[in-house]
Scaffold this motif. Sequence first.
Motif, PDB file in Angstrom:
ATOM      1  N   ILE A   1      -7.180 -15.805  -6.981  1.00 58.57           N
ATOM      2  CA  ILE A   1      -5.667 -14.660  -7.124  1.00 58.57           C
ATOM      3  C   ILE A   1      -5.582 -14.805  -8.047  1.00 58.57           C
ATOM      4  O   ILE A   1      -5.476 -12.895  -7.841  1.00 58.57           O
ATOM      5  CB  ILE A   1      -5.449 -15.810  -5.425  1.00 58.57           C
ATOM      6  CG1 ILE A   1      -6.260 -15.934  -4.561  1.00 58.57           C
ATOM      7  CG2 ILE A   1      -4.205 -15.359  -5.368  1.00 58.57           C
ATOM      8  CD1 ILE A   1      -5.319 -16.766  -3.440  1.00 58.57           C
ATOM      9  N   VAL A   2      -5.377 -15.232  -8.957  1.00 61.08           N
ATOM     10  CA  VAL A   2      -4.115 -14.579 -10.043  1.00 61.08           C
ATOM     11  C   VAL A   2      -4.952 -13.951 -10.494  1.00 61.08           C
ATOM     12  O   VAL A   2      -4.579 -13.466 -11.548  1.00 61.08           O
ATOM     13  CB  VAL A   2      -3.801 -15.694 -11.052  1.00 61.08           C
ATOM     14  CG1 VAL A   2      -3.633 -15.444 -12.405  1.00 61.08           C
ATOM     15  CG2 VAL A   2      -2.574 -17.468 -10.332  1.00 61.08           C
ATOM     16  N   LEU A   3      -6.382 -14.482 -11.265  1.00 65.66           N
ATOM     17  CA  LEU A   3      -7.424 -13.415 -11.469  1.00 65.66           C
ATOM     18  C   LEU A   3      -6.936 -12.458 -10.991  1.00 65.66           C
ATOM     19  O   LEU A   3      -6.863 -10.998 -11.623  1.00 65.66           O
ATOM     20  CB  LEU A   3      -8.670 -13.919 -11.774  1.00 65.66           C
ATOM     21  CG  LEU A   3      -8.802 -15.004 -13.519  1.00 65.66           C
ATOM     22  CD1 LEU A   3     -10.040 -15.252 -12.720  1.00 65.66           C
ATOM     23  CD2 LEU A   3      -8.689 -13.904 -14.650  1.00 65.66           C
ATOM     24  N   LEU A   4      -7.596 -12.016 -10.203  1.00 60.81           N
ATOM     25  CA  LEU A   4      -7.676 -10.216  -9.682  1.00 60.81           C
ATOM     26  C   LEU A   4      -6.051 -10.308  -9.442  1.00 60.81           C
ATOM     27  O   LEU A   4      -6.326  -8.705  -9.192  1.00 60.81           O
ATOM     28  CB  LEU A   4      -7.894 -10.443  -8.205  1.00 60.81           C
ATOM     29  CG  LEU A   4      -9.808 -11.377  -7.773  1.00 60.81           C
ATOM     30  CD1 LEU A   4      -9.841 -11.612  -5.897  1.00 60.81           C
ATOM     31  CD2 LEU A   4      -9.896 -10.160  -8.191  1.00 60.81           C
ATOM     32  N   VAL A   5      -5.595 -10.796  -8.766  1.00 63.92           N
ATOM     33  CA  VAL A   5      -3.830  -9.794  -9.552  1.00 63.92           C
ATOM     34  C   VAL A   5      -3.851  -9.265 -10.846  1.00 63.92           C
ATOM     35  O   VAL A   5      -3.342  -7.826 -10.866  1.00 63.92           O
ATOM     36  CB  VAL A   5      -2.192 -11.152  -8.867  1.00 63.92           C
ATOM     37  CG1 VAL A   5      -1.840 -10.108  -9.788  1.00 63.92           C
ATOM     38  CG2 VAL A   5      -2.939 -11.181  -7.942  1.00 63.92           C
ATOM     39  N   LEU A   6      -4.241  -9.963 -11.546  1.00 64.55           N
ATOM     40  CA  LEU A   6      -3.658  -9.557 -13.328  1.00 64.55           C
ATOM     41  C   LEU A   6      -4.678  -8.189 -12.657  1.00 64.55           C
ATOM     42  O   LEU A   6      -4.718  -7.176 -14.224  1.00 64.55           O
ATOM     43  CB  LEU A   6      -4.296 -10.639 -14.338  1.00 64.55           C
ATOM     44  CG  LEU A   6      -3.514 -11.607 -14.829  1.00 64.55           C
ATOM     45  CD1 LEU A   6      -4.527 -12.667 -15.223  1.00 64.55           C
ATOM     46  CD2 LEU A   6      -1.632 -11.362 -14.920  1.00 64.55           C
ATOM     47  N   LEU A   7      -5.999  -8.678 -12.889  1.00 64.09           N
ATOM     48  CA  LEU A   7      -7.343  -7.566 -12.841  1.00 64.09           C
ATOM     49  C   LEU A   7      -6.105  -5.803 -12.342  1.00 64.09           C
ATOM     50  O   LEU A   7      -6.455  -4.881 -13.125  1.00 64.09           O
ATOM     51  CB  LEU A   7      -8.359  -7.301 -11.701  1.00 64.09           C
ATOM     52  CG  LEU A   7      -9.388  -6.538 -12.116  1.00 64.09           C
ATOM     53  CD1 LEU A   7      -9.743  -6.428 -13.782  1.00 64.09           C
ATOM     54  CD2 LEU A   7     -10.706  -7.319 -11.476  1.00 64.09           C
ATOM     55  N   ALA A   8      -5.932  -6.450 -10.640  1.00 60.46           N
ATOM     56  CA  ALA A   8      -5.190  -5.047 -10.212  1.00 60.46           C
ATOM     57  C   ALA A   8      -4.357  -4.095 -11.546  1.00 60.46           C
ATOM     58  O   ALA A   8      -3.571  -2.631 -11.251  1.00 60.46           O
ATOM     59  CB  ALA A   8      -4.653  -5.372  -8.853  1.00 60.46           C
ATOM     60  N   ARG A   9      -3.922  -4.950 -11.537  1.00 61.69           N
ATOM     61  CA  ARG A   9      -2.507  -4.874 -12.484  1.00 61.69           C
ATOM     62  C   ARG A   9      -2.768  -4.003 -13.749  1.00 61.69           C
ATOM     63  O   ARG A   9      -2.237  -3.234 -14.099  1.00 61.69           O
ATOM     64  CB  ARG A   9      -1.410  -5.538 -13.198  1.00 61.69           C
ATOM     65  CG  ARG A   9      -0.472  -6.626 -11.570  1.00 61.69           C
ATOM     66  CD  ARG A   9       0.423  -7.739 -12.768  1.00 61.69           C
ATOM     67  NE  ARG A   9       1.881  -7.461 -13.544  1.00 61.69           N
ATOM     68  CZ  ARG A   9       1.814  -8.177 -14.788  1.00 61.69           C
ATOM     69  NH1 ARG A   9       1.447  -9.108 -14.582  1.00 61.69           N
ATOM     70  NH2 ARG A   9       2.384  -7.872 -15.408  1.00 61.69           N
ATOM     71  N   ASP A  10      -3.733  -4.820 -14.395  1.00 64.51           N
ATOM     72  CA  ASP A  10      -4.762  -4.218 -15.497  1.00 64.51           C
ATOM     73  C   ASP A  10      -5.137  -2.694 -14.975  1.00 64.51           C
ATOM     74  O   ASP A  10      -5.098  -1.755 -15.650  1.00 64.51           O
ATOM     75  CB  ASP A  10      -5.825  -5.467 -16.293  1.00 64.51           C
ATOM     76  CG  ASP A  10      -5.972  -4.384 -17.538  1.00 64.51           C
ATOM     77  OD1 ASP A  10      -5.185  -3.819 -18.424  1.00 64.51           O
ATOM     78  OD2 ASP A  10      -7.790  -4.595 -17.536  1.00 64.51           O
ATOM     79  N   LYS A  11      -5.624  -2.812 -14.476  1.00 63.71           N
ATOM     80  CA  LYS A  11      -6.476  -1.502 -13.637  1.00 63.71           C
ATOM     81  C   LYS A  11      -5.267   0.059 -13.584  1.00 63.71           C
ATOM     82  O   LYS A  11      -4.999   1.436 -13.325  1.00 63.71           O
ATOM     83  CB  LYS A  11      -7.323  -1.610 -12.620  1.00 63.71           C
ATOM     84  CG  LYS A  11      -8.178  -2.172 -13.259  1.00 63.71           C
ATOM     85  CD  LYS A  11      -9.918  -1.966 -11.747  1.00 63.71           C
ATOM     86  CE  LYS A  11     -10.910  -2.903 -12.446  1.00 63.71           C
ATOM     87  NZ  LYS A  11     -12.217  -1.485 -12.092  1.00 63.71           N
ATOM     88  N   LYS A  12      -3.960  -0.470 -12.985  1.00 57.35           N
ATOM     89  CA  LYS A  12      -2.748   0.105 -11.847  1.00 57.35           C
ATOM     90  C   LYS A  12      -2.330   1.023 -13.448  1.00 57.35           C
ATOM     91  O   LYS A  12      -1.760   1.579 -13.458  1.00 57.35           O
ATOM     92  CB  LYS A  12      -2.081  -0.320 -11.425  1.00 57.35           C
ATOM     93  CG  LYS A  12      -1.033   0.344 -11.542  1.00 57.35           C
ATOM     94  CD  LYS A  12       0.097  -0.487 -10.001  1.00 57.35           C
ATOM     95  CE  LYS A  12      -0.345  -0.589  -8.524  1.00 57.35           C
ATOM     96  NZ  LYS A  12       0.634  -1.750  -8.012  1.00 57.35           N
ATOM     97  N   LYS A  13      -2.329  -0.237 -14.659  1.00 56.78           N
ATOM     98  CA  LYS A  13      -2.019   0.014 -15.875  1.00 56.78           C
ATOM     99  C   LYS A  13      -2.413   1.230 -17.012  1.00 56.78           C
ATOM    100  O   LYS A  13      -1.934   2.146 -17.316  1.00 56.78           O
ATOM    101  CB  LYS A  13      -1.270  -0.825 -16.996  1.00 56.78           C
ATOM    102  CG  LYS A  13      -0.320  -1.046 -18.261  1.00 56.78           C
ATOM    103  CD  LYS A  13      -0.780  -2.689 -18.602  1.00 56.78           C
ATOM    104  CE  LYS A  13      -1.483  -2.757 -19.877  1.00 56.78           C
ATOM    105  NZ  LYS A  13      -1.238  -4.214 -19.320  1.00 56.78           N
ATOM    106  N   ASN A  14      -3.607   1.110 -16.936  1.00 60.51           N
ATOM    107  CA  ASN A  14      -4.595   1.471 -17.470  1.00 60.51           C
ATOM    108  C   ASN A  14      -5.953   2.472 -16.550  1.00 60.51           C
ATOM    109  O   ASN A  14      -6.869   2.205 -16.425  1.00 60.51           O
ATOM    110  CB  ASN A  14      -6.204   0.987 -18.612  1.00 60.51           C
ATOM    111  CG  ASN A  14      -4.154   0.256 -19.425  1.00 60.51           C
ATOM    112  OD1 ASN A  14      -3.285   1.236 -19.984  1.00 60.51           O
ATOM    113  ND2 ASN A  14      -4.863  -0.704 -20.240  1.00 60.51           N
ATOM    114  N   PRO A  15      -5.501   3.248 -16.227  1.00 60.81           N
ATOM    115  CA  PRO A  15      -5.977   3.749 -15.054  1.00 60.81           C
ATOM    116  C   PRO A  15      -7.994   5.095 -14.899  1.00 60.81           C
ATOM    117  O   PRO A  15      -8.339   4.333 -14.540  1.00 60.81           O
ATOM    118  CB  PRO A  15      -5.904   4.666 -13.908  1.00 60.81           C
ATOM    119  CG  PRO A  15      -4.712   5.299 -14.643  1.00 60.81           C
ATOM    120  CD  PRO A  15      -4.330   4.428 -16.019  1.00 60.81           C
TER     121      PRO A  15
END
Length: 61
Positions: free
Chosen positions: A43-57
Amino acid sequence: MSTLLLHTFSMAFPIVVVVLGVMVLMGKSVFLPFFIVALVIMIVLLVLLARDKKKNPTDGK
């Protein structure tokens, strides 16, 4: 480099969670702590992945 590791672990941990979940459902309750820890990490990794994709679309294209 860290983005590659994030993507790798984000793909690997769901597999670990599924395997451990199947073992727990088969009655191997000794795997329950490992299942819970792997689930939290996933869950933590998926949240970090989503934040990374939102930061760098543009990275995903």
